[in-house]
Design an enzyme around this catalytic site. Structure first.
Site, PDB file in Angstrom:
ATOM      1  N   HIS A 129       0.822  -1.215   0.000  1.00 59.25           N
ATOM      2  CA  HIS A 129       0.000   0.000   0.000  1.00 59.25           C
ATOM      3  C   HIS A 129       0.846   1.252   0.000  1.00 59.25           C
ATOM      4  O   HIS A 129       0.412   2.304  -0.449  1.00 59.25           O
ATOM      5  CB  HIS A 129      -1.004  -0.043   1.139  1.00 59.25           C
ATOM      6  CG  HIS A 129      -2.073  -1.044   0.880  1.00 59.25           C
ATOM      7  ND1 HIS A 129      -2.047  -2.308   1.400  1.00 59.25           N
ATOM      8  CD2 HIS A 129      -3.136  -0.990   0.050  1.00 59.25           C
ATOM      9  CE1 HIS A 129      -3.074  -2.982   0.927  1.00 59.25           C
ATOM     10  NE2 HIS A 129      -3.746  -2.209   0.107  1.00 59.25           N
ATOM     11  N   ASP A 151      -4.510  -8.337  -3.987  1.00 63.53           N
ATOM     12  CA  ASP A 151      -4.636  -9.370  -2.952  1.00 63.53           C
ATOM     13  C   ASP A 151      -4.880 -10.741  -3.564  1.00 63.53           C
ATOM     14  O   ASP A 151      -4.447 -11.748  -3.020  1.00 63.53           O
ATOM     15  CB  ASP A 151      -5.761  -9.015  -1.979  1.00 63.53           C
ATOM     16  CG  ASP A 151      -5.285  -8.015  -0.947  1.00 63.53           C
ATOM     17  OD1 ASP A 151      -4.228  -8.272  -0.342  1.00 63.53           O
ATOM     18  OD2 ASP A 151      -5.935  -6.979  -0.776  1.00 63.53           O
ATOM     19  N   CYS A 157      -9.993  -3.448 -10.217  1.00 62.35           N
ATOM     20  CA  CYS A 157      -9.485  -2.237  -9.574  1.00 62.35           C
ATOM     21  C   CYS A 157      -8.107  -2.456  -8.960  1.00 62.35           C
ATOM     22  O   CYS A 157      -7.552  -1.569  -8.342  1.00 62.35           O
ATOM     23  CB  CYS A 157     -10.467  -1.725  -8.527  1.00 62.35           C
ATOM     24  SG  CYS A 157     -10.672  -2.847  -7.145  1.00 62.35           S
TER      25      CYS A 157
HETATM   26  C1  PEP Z   1      -6.613  -5.250  -4.411  1.00 60.82           C
HETATM   27  O1  PEP Z   1      -6.363  -6.019  -3.480  1.00 60.82           O
HETATM   28  O2  PEP Z   1      -6.357  -5.507  -5.603  1.00 60.82           O
HETATM   29  C2  PEP Z   1      -7.222  -3.934  -4.150  1.00 60.82           C
HETATM   30  C3  PEP Z   1      -7.623  -3.160  -5.127  1.00 60.82           C
HETATM   31  O3  PEP Z   1      -7.338  -3.555  -2.855  1.00 60.82           O
HETATM   32  P1  PEP Z   1      -6.119  -3.021  -1.954  1.00 60.82           P
HETATM   33  O4  PEP Z   1      -4.943  -2.809  -2.875  1.00 60.82           O
HETATM   34  O5  PEP Z   1      -6.586  -1.761  -1.319  1.00 60.82           O
HETATM   35  O6  PEP Z   1      -5.915  -4.126  -0.980  1.00 60.82           O
HETATM   36 MG    MG Z   2      -7.185  -5.669  -1.543  1.00 60.77          MG
END
Ligand code: PEP
Ligand code: MG
Length: 578
Positions: A191, A461, A508
């Protein structure tokens, strides 16, 4: 030095080492009944510091021989200073006998040890004073849980070098003052990396040996595209990177021209391109980049860098501003996804006793279903803000249908409560969708598609959990492969379940913003991509160069393969010619 280039661009500026920041040390007297808890708190901070140092030591092992040895000795010295040492015993005694809080105890003990070292004749031992201070600062940071507050007030043009930066630390960086950053620890889809891209800050993570022998105010070059950090560069090197910086700026200007053009393939298939949002200030970036909406609002920013929780009204105000800022374009608000590598201030206590596996722990939907008031406040705020414009609600880390049902019940209860109070809410109610980011959810996608209003595939994830690769760990970053056949099959499975159930499905995760994968994802049936605003132009350019029929044929060929190398060539060859 090499690391993982996680946020593209080149920046050149004076280095600032981030733990140079002042830590505010609280000073209070303990009640006798508070002594045991304070000792425990101190021991936990020591244990955490030891864990961090061991992790750094593992990282140092990847350095060239001499450097590995030198850094290794230094970290061993730091480890020894925390293992039943004079420092640790001294602080414990101050807590129990002098009823002093742990932070103050550390501060005084460090000062006292420093004095006795300063009096020593041996120059080598005198030099250990600095090490003791560094260890003391680590303890204080862990005790106070303060982010690197200095990040908010760095001199203009600074390049931050740090051992590790959390997403919350990164959120404090003001791109007008900070030119880029590099760290020793951290993976490409952590992140922190996502936050760097959101802020358009060139960044390189996972650079072993970054902080060894650094002179204050040394000039540093960060090349976030190539994953290179140059410390104390020769003038010719600076000139070369300045030229590269200009080329990148020109490329960005060229791409900016795509802003008003539609995202449509050569044979007329339209694609929805939306922006991911980490911080409210990105609304303007999203609009400027030509985003057709916000496909993922990560609401964690509301909970970062503060000791308390945002209440319903504060959240309502924030969401309303986002909706207004997007000028009537749709926005998808994701409920709180705290946990894993996204620890935030007010929740620290929840995670203190967590086992060794936070990515599998009380994260995201699991936390808010346990602490229902968090969920209820957030749902109420979204329902109220939905009066202002089109909103969808997205649930992170769903692993089974029962979680979706619990949230839907909670939403309906909240609706009734608000209606009883005569509060205006969105009508019709916002669609309730789920993230497909746990392999189990992808495999049960047909069941979820029967009750969810839409899917959003979180590849970050999904890859982490499918391949068992910590997305934040630079040591396994080379194994983090979006083109692994297992990952692609799960994505395909989820897309097909959604298409059969006739519910919208988008992506996403970071894969959505990488033009390398655009043809493949479109070929698999995706027509909705959400990404960092800075990636929209490049992905749109790729879409406009594509033929959807050719892309679907190539996707079928890719899905017939089981070999990762062969899959990569099929994808890359197609990108080269079509
Ligand atoms: C993901 O896991 O792809 C996602 C978009 O959520 P985050 O990156 O906030 O965990
Ligand atoms: Mg995620």
């Amino acid at each position: 030095m090499r690391g993982l280039g996680v946020s593209p661009g080149v920046s050149i500026g004076p280095a600032q080492v981030s733990d140079a920041g002042e830590i505010a040390v609280p000073d209070y007297r303990l009640e006798p009944e508070g002594i045991a808890a304070e000792t425990e708190r101190f021991d936990a901070a020591v244990a955490l510091s030891l864990k961090q140092l061991r992790k750094l030591k593992g990282k140092a092992g990847t350095l060239p021989n001499a450097a590995a040895e030198e850094v290794g000795y230094l970290l061993d010295a730091h480890l020894a200073m925390l293992s039943n040492s004079r420092l640790v015993r001294g602080v414990r005694r101050r807590i129990t006998e002098e009823r002093m809080n742990a932070e103050r105890g550390v501060q005084l003990e460090i000062a006292q040890i420093g004095e006795s070292f300063a009096a020593m004749a041996d120059a080598y031992l005198r030099a250990r004073i600095d090490d003791i201070r560094v260890v003391g600062a680590r303890l204080l940071r862990n005790l106070t849980k303060t982010p690197y507050s200095a990040l908010a007030q760095m001199p203009e043009g600074s390049i931050i070098l740090a051992e590790e930066l959390s997403p919350a630390d990164t959120a404090l960086m003001d791109p007008r003052r900070i030119a880029g950053f590099a760290t020793v620890l951290g993976g490409a889809d952590s992140h922190t990396a996502i936050m760097a891209r959101a802020l358009n800050l060139p960044a390189v993570l996972g650079v072993a040996g970054l902080l060894g022998g650094l002179k204050p105010d040394a000039t540093v070059i960060i090349d976030g595209s190539a994953g290179v950090v140059v410390i104390d560069p020769a003038p010719a090197t600076v000139a070369r990177y300045e030229a590269r910086r200009d080329v990148i700026a020109e490329e960005r200007r060229q791409l900016g021209r795509l802003r008003r053009l539609p995202a449509v393939t050569r044979d007329g298939t339209e694609v929805l391109l939306q922006a991911n949002l980490e911080l409210p200030r990105e609304v303007q970036q999203a609009i400027n980049a030509g985003a057709q909406g916000l496909g993922l609002v990560r609401t964690e920013f509301l909970y970062m860098n503060r000791p308390d929780l945002p209440d319903e009204d504060e959240q309502y105000e924030t969401y309303r501003q986002l909706i207004r800022g997007m000028e009537g374009k749709p926005i998808t608000i994701r409920t709180l996804d705290i946990g894993g590598d996204k620890l935030a201030g007010p929740f620290a206590a929840h995670f203190e006793n967590e086992g060794g596996n936070p990515a599998l722990g009380l994260r995201a939907i699991r936390l808010v279903l346990k602490e229902r008031r968090l969920l209820d406040a957030q749902l109420a705020a979204i329902l109220r803000a939905g009066v202002e414009g089109p909103v969808r609600i997205l649930l992170p880390m769903i692993s089974s249908l029962s979680e979706l049902r619990l949230v839907r019940d909670a939403m309906l209860q909240t609706v009734r409560r608000l209606k009883r109070r005569g509060v205006a809410i969105a009508d019709p109610l916002p669609p309730l969708g789920v993230m497909i980011e746990v392999p189990g959810a992808a495999l049960a996608a047909d069941a979820l598609a029967g009750e969810a209003d839409f899917f959003s595939i979180g590849t970050n994830d999904l890859i982490q959990y499918t391949l068992a690769i910590d997305r934040g760990d630079e040591q396994v970053a080379h194994l983090y492969n979006p083109l692994h056949p297992a990952v692609l099959r799960l994505i395909q499975f989820a897309i097909e379940a959604a298409l059969r159930a006739r519910i919208p499905v988008g992506i996403c995760g970071e894969m959505a913003g990488d033009p390398r994968f655009t043809a493949l994802l479109l070929g698999l049936g995706i027509r909705d991509l959400s990404m960092a605003p800075g990636n929209i132009a490049r992905v749109k350019q790729r879409i406009r160069s594509l033929d959807i029929i050719a892309a679907s044929q190539r996707a079928r060929a890719v899905m017939d393969q089981v070999d990762e190398g062969r899959i990569a060539s099929l994808v890359d060859d197609f990108n080269d010619v079509a």
